[in-house]
Scaffold this motif. Structure first.
Motif, PDB file in Angstrom:
ATOM      1  N   LEU A 294       0.628   4.104  -2.875  1.00  0.00           N
ATOM      2  CA  LEU A 294       0.125   5.447  -2.596  1.00  0.00           C
ATOM      3  C   LEU A 294       1.213   6.513  -2.649  1.00  0.00           C
ATOM      4  N   GLY A 295       2.456   6.124  -2.406  1.00  0.00           N
ATOM      5  CA  GLY A 295       3.567   7.077  -2.445  1.00  0.00           C
ATOM      6  C   GLY A 295       4.315   7.125  -1.131  1.00  0.00           C
ATOM      7  N   VAL A 296       5.595   6.856  -1.180  1.00  0.00           N
ATOM      8  CA  VAL A 296       6.432   6.847   0.023  1.00  0.00           C
ATOM      9  C   VAL A 296       7.873   7.147  -0.380  1.00  0.00           C
ATOM     10  N   ALA A 297       8.599   7.822   0.526  1.00  0.00           N
ATOM     11  CA  ALA A 297      10.032   8.042   0.332  1.00  0.00           C
ATOM     12  C   ALA A 297      10.782   7.100   1.259  1.00  0.00           C
ATOM     13  N   LEU A 298      11.816   6.464   0.729  1.00  0.00           N
ATOM     14  CA  LEU A 298      12.653   5.555   1.511  1.00  0.00           C
ATOM     15  C   LEU A 298      14.029   6.193   1.673  1.00  0.00           C
ATOM     16  N   VAL A 299      14.443   6.413   2.916  1.00  0.00           N
ATOM     17  CA  VAL A 299      15.749   7.004   3.208  1.00  0.00           C
ATOM     18  C   VAL A 299      16.607   5.932   3.864  1.00  0.00           C
ATOM     19  N   GLU A 300      17.640   5.489   3.152  1.00  0.00           N
ATOM     20  CA  GLU A 300      18.547   4.464   3.675  1.00  0.00           C
ATOM     21  C   GLU A 300      19.787   5.156   4.247  1.00  0.00           C
ATOM     22  N   LEU A 301      19.887   5.135   5.564  1.00  0.00           N
ATOM     23  CA  LEU A 301      21.023   5.768   6.240  1.00  0.00           C
ATOM     24  C   LEU A 301      22.134   4.743   6.409  1.00  0.00           C
ATOM     25  N   GLY A 302      23.052   4.703   5.468  1.00  0.00           N
ATOM     26  CA  GLY A 302      24.171   3.774   5.542  1.00  0.00           C
ATOM     27  C   GLY A 302      25.342   4.390   6.278  1.00  0.00           C
ATOM     28  N   ALA A 303      26.491   3.718   6.213  1.00  0.00           N
ATOM     29  CA  ALA A 303      27.682   4.228   6.891  1.00  0.00           C
ATOM     30  C   ALA A 303      28.269   5.420   6.146  1.00  0.00           C
ATOM     31  N   GLY A 304      28.530   5.249   4.845  1.00  0.00           N
ATOM     32  CA  GLY A 304      29.148   6.314   4.070  1.00  0.00           C
ATOM     33  C   GLY A 304      28.253   6.953   3.034  1.00  0.00           C
ATOM     34  N   VAL A 305      27.086   6.330   2.783  1.00  0.00           N
ATOM     35  CA  VAL A 305      26.171   6.822   1.749  1.00  0.00           C
ATOM     36  C   VAL A 305      24.744   6.799   2.287  1.00  0.00           C
ATOM     37  N   THR A 306      23.965   7.832   1.947  1.00  0.00           N
ATOM     38  CA  THR A 306      22.538   7.863   2.250  1.00  0.00           C
ATOM     39  C   THR A 306      21.780   7.873   0.936  1.00  0.00           C
ATOM     40  N   ASN A 307      20.951   6.861   0.714  1.00  0.00           N
ATOM     41  CA  ASN A 307      20.126   6.781  -0.497  1.00  0.00           C
ATOM     42  C   ASN A 307      18.739   7.326  -0.204  1.00  0.00           C
ATOM     43  N   VAL A 308      18.263   8.217  -1.067  1.00  0.00           N
ATOM     44  CA  VAL A 308      16.903   8.754  -0.957  1.00  0.00           C
ATOM     45  C   VAL A 308      16.146   8.330  -2.209  1.00  0.00           C
TER      46      VAL A 308
ATOM     47  N   GLU B 271       0.829  -1.211   0.000  1.00  0.00           N
ATOM     48  CA  GLU B 271       0.000   0.000   0.000  1.00  0.00           C
ATOM     49  C   GLU B 271       0.862   1.260   0.000  1.00  0.00           C
ATOM     50  N   GLU B 272       1.945   1.245   0.772  1.00  0.00           N
ATOM     51  CA  GLU B 272       2.863   2.391   0.783  1.00  0.00           C
ATOM     52  C   GLU B 272       3.470   2.607  -0.598  1.00  0.00           C
ATOM     53  N   ARG B 273       3.915   1.532  -1.212  1.00  0.00           N
ATOM     54  CA  ARG B 273       4.527   1.639  -2.549  1.00  0.00           C
ATOM     55  C   ARG B 273       3.519   2.135  -3.578  1.00  0.00           C
TER      56      ARG B 273
ATOM     57  N   ALA C   5       5.982   5.160  -5.975  1.00  0.00           N
ATOM     58  CA  ALA C   5       4.565   5.474  -6.171  1.00  0.00           C
ATOM     59  C   ALA C   5       4.050   4.580  -7.290  1.00  0.00           C
ATOM     60  N   GLY C   6       2.772   4.293  -7.254  1.00  0.00           N
ATOM     61  CA  GLY C   6       2.196   3.414  -8.277  1.00  0.00           C
ATOM     62  C   GLY C   6       2.798   2.024  -8.248  1.00  0.00           C
ATOM     63  N   GLY C   7       3.346   1.632  -7.094  1.00  0.00           N
ATOM     64  CA  GLY C   7       3.900   0.294  -6.936  1.00  0.00           C
ATOM     65  C   GLY C   7       5.327   0.127  -7.427  1.00  0.00           C
ATOM     66  N   MET C   8       5.990   1.229  -7.825  1.00  0.00           N
ATOM     67  CA  MET C   8       7.346   1.074  -8.380  1.00  0.00           C
ATOM     68  C   MET C   8       8.265   2.203  -7.923  1.00  0.00           C
ATOM     69  N   LEU C   9       9.564   1.958  -8.079  1.00  0.00           N
ATOM     70  CA  LEU C   9      10.589   2.953  -7.767  1.00  0.00           C
ATOM     71  C   LEU C   9      10.611   3.999  -8.873  1.00  0.00           C
ATOM     72  N   LEU C  10      10.425   5.270  -8.494  1.00  0.00           N
ATOM     73  CA  LEU C  10      10.342   6.340  -9.489  1.00  0.00           C
ATOM     74  C   LEU C  10      11.632   7.135  -9.630  1.00  0.00           C
ATOM     75  N   GLY C  11      12.406   7.230  -8.557  1.00  0.00           N
ATOM     76  CA  GLY C  11      13.624   8.044  -8.630  1.00  0.00           C
ATOM     77  C   GLY C  11      14.529   7.793  -7.447  1.00  0.00           C
TER      78      GLY C  11
ATOM     79  N   GLY D 189       3.217  17.476  -2.165  1.00  0.00           N
ATOM     80  CA  GLY D 189       1.773  17.385  -2.370  1.00  0.00           C
ATOM     81  C   GLY D 189       1.158  16.226  -1.606  1.00  0.00           C
ATOM     82  N   PRO D 190      -0.027  15.778  -2.038  1.00  0.00           N
ATOM     83  CA  PRO D 190      -0.770  14.756  -1.297  1.00  0.00           C
ATOM     84  C   PRO D 190      -0.019  13.428  -1.149  1.00  0.00           C
ATOM     85  N   PHE D 191       0.815  13.067  -2.145  1.00  0.00           N
ATOM     86  CA  PHE D 191       1.474  11.768  -2.064  1.00  0.00           C
ATOM     87  C   PHE D 191       2.824  11.838  -1.351  1.00  0.00           C
ATOM     88  N   GLY D 192       3.253  13.047  -0.968  1.00  0.00           N
ATOM     89  CA  GLY D 192       4.550  13.198  -0.320  1.00  0.00           C
ATOM     90  C   GLY D 192       4.465  13.311   1.183  1.00  0.00           C
ATOM     91  N   ARG D 193       3.719  12.414   1.793  1.00  0.00           N
ATOM     92  CA  ARG D 193       3.452  12.525   3.231  1.00  0.00           C
ATOM     93  C   ARG D 193       4.228  11.522   4.087  1.00  0.00           C
TER      94      ARG D 193
END
Length: 300
Positions: free
Chosen positions: A110-124, A106-108, A128-134, A229-233
């Motif tokens: 409706l829209g969700v941001a995933l922030v991966e806090l690694g040791a040397g790199v942070t991926n943002v 459902e998160e994927r 949305a729509g069930g897939m990775l957009l960016g 916007g609405p999906f960036g919550r």
């Protein structure tokens, strides 16, 4: 990428032919294709169709979501693993694996941001729509917090990492000024060198200074990815540095969005491996076990 159908029902053969056409049209531009995933289908002028087989249409089209990377780092990663006498079946983009482990369908959708806090790199990354957009990668992570602690209090990195994990927090507490922490000196074991003592408030202050800079970079990345916007919550924070106490509350206050910690949801995972540090690893296992359609084989 489209295929004319002249009003007949869509068959498996039509889908296969469409994929062949799509695969042939992908131009990596000198980069290594990690994933080429069929996204949503369009039937005539109706977009967003997930399961087109059996439906009648004049024309069928599909959007392909391609994730590519610079060739050299991918080859170096492959070399490192093979140097340890292990085989490489596939190289997977980190957000694809981590998202599979700790994001709900459902998160994927409706829209969700995933922030991966690694040791040397942070991926943002944004889904949305069930897939990775960016995806944006930031060259900072938990090891920068450790280095800041080591520099601020004149101690070794291993000691800085220890006190970060045991006493560190992203949130201030009234007790912090009274809680004392003993630090081994940077020249540990030298006769006559006494252990330094700092307050927990001093430690938290150093941690928060780095977090302020890092969350500002995350906020800029989310804006560039159009997460508004609405999906960036909703934001999910995962990775080893997401183990830091209070990180979700801190990020929620700074980003102004609902934030939760992303832990792997794989059944049978022991408690010791159920934290956010193991999200990508658990996701790799789930990815390998899944039968996800990927057109990348043409570029492997």
């Amino acid at each position: 990428h489209d295929r004319p159908l002249d009003g007949r029902a869509i068959s498996d053969q039509d889908i296969d032919a469409l994929f062949d056409k799509a695969r042939a049209s992908i131009d990596p531009g000198g980069r290594t294709v990690l994933h080429a995933l069929p996204a949503l289908y369009t039937i005539d002028d109706v977009a967003g169709v997930k399961k087109p087989i059996g439906l009648h249409a004049e024309k069928l089209a599909v959007d392909i979501h391609v994730i590519a990377a610079a060739p050299a780092p991918v080859k170096n990663l492959d070399l490192c693993v093979r140097s340890a006498h292990l085989g490489v079946e596939k190289i997977v983009a980190s957000p694809v694996a981590a998202g599979k482990a700790c994001l709900s369908d459902e998160e994927r959708e409706l829209g969700v941001a995933l922030v991966e806090l690694g040791a040397g790199v942070t991926n943002v990354s944004v889904f949305a729509g069930g897939m990775l957009l960016g995806l944006h990668s930031l060259g900072q992570g938990g090891s920068d917090i450790t280095d800041d602690i080591a520099a601020a209090f004149g101690t070794r990195r291993v000691e800085a990492e220890r006190i970060k994990c045991f006493y560190g927090s992203a949130m201030m507490s009234p007790r912090d000024n009274h809680d004392m922490i003993e630090l081994a000196p940077i020249a540990g074991g030298v006769e006559g060198m006494e252990s330094a003592r700092i307050t927990r408030a001093q430690l938290v202050s150093v941690i928060r200074q780095r977090l302020e800079h890092l969350t500002a970079l995350v906020e800029d990345a989310l804006k560039q990815l159009g997460f508004a916007g609405p999906f960036g919550r909703q934001v999910v924070v995962t990775g080893g540095s997401a183990e830091l106490k209070g990180i979700a509350d801190y990020a929620q206050g700074v980003l102004g969005r609902a934030v939760r910690i992303g832990r792997p949801t794989m059944p049978g995972l022991p408690d010791a491996h159920g934290g956010p540090a193991f999200a990508t690893l658990a996701g790799l296992v789930q990815f390998a076990a899944s039968d996800e359609l990927d057109l990348r084989s043409a570029f492997a």
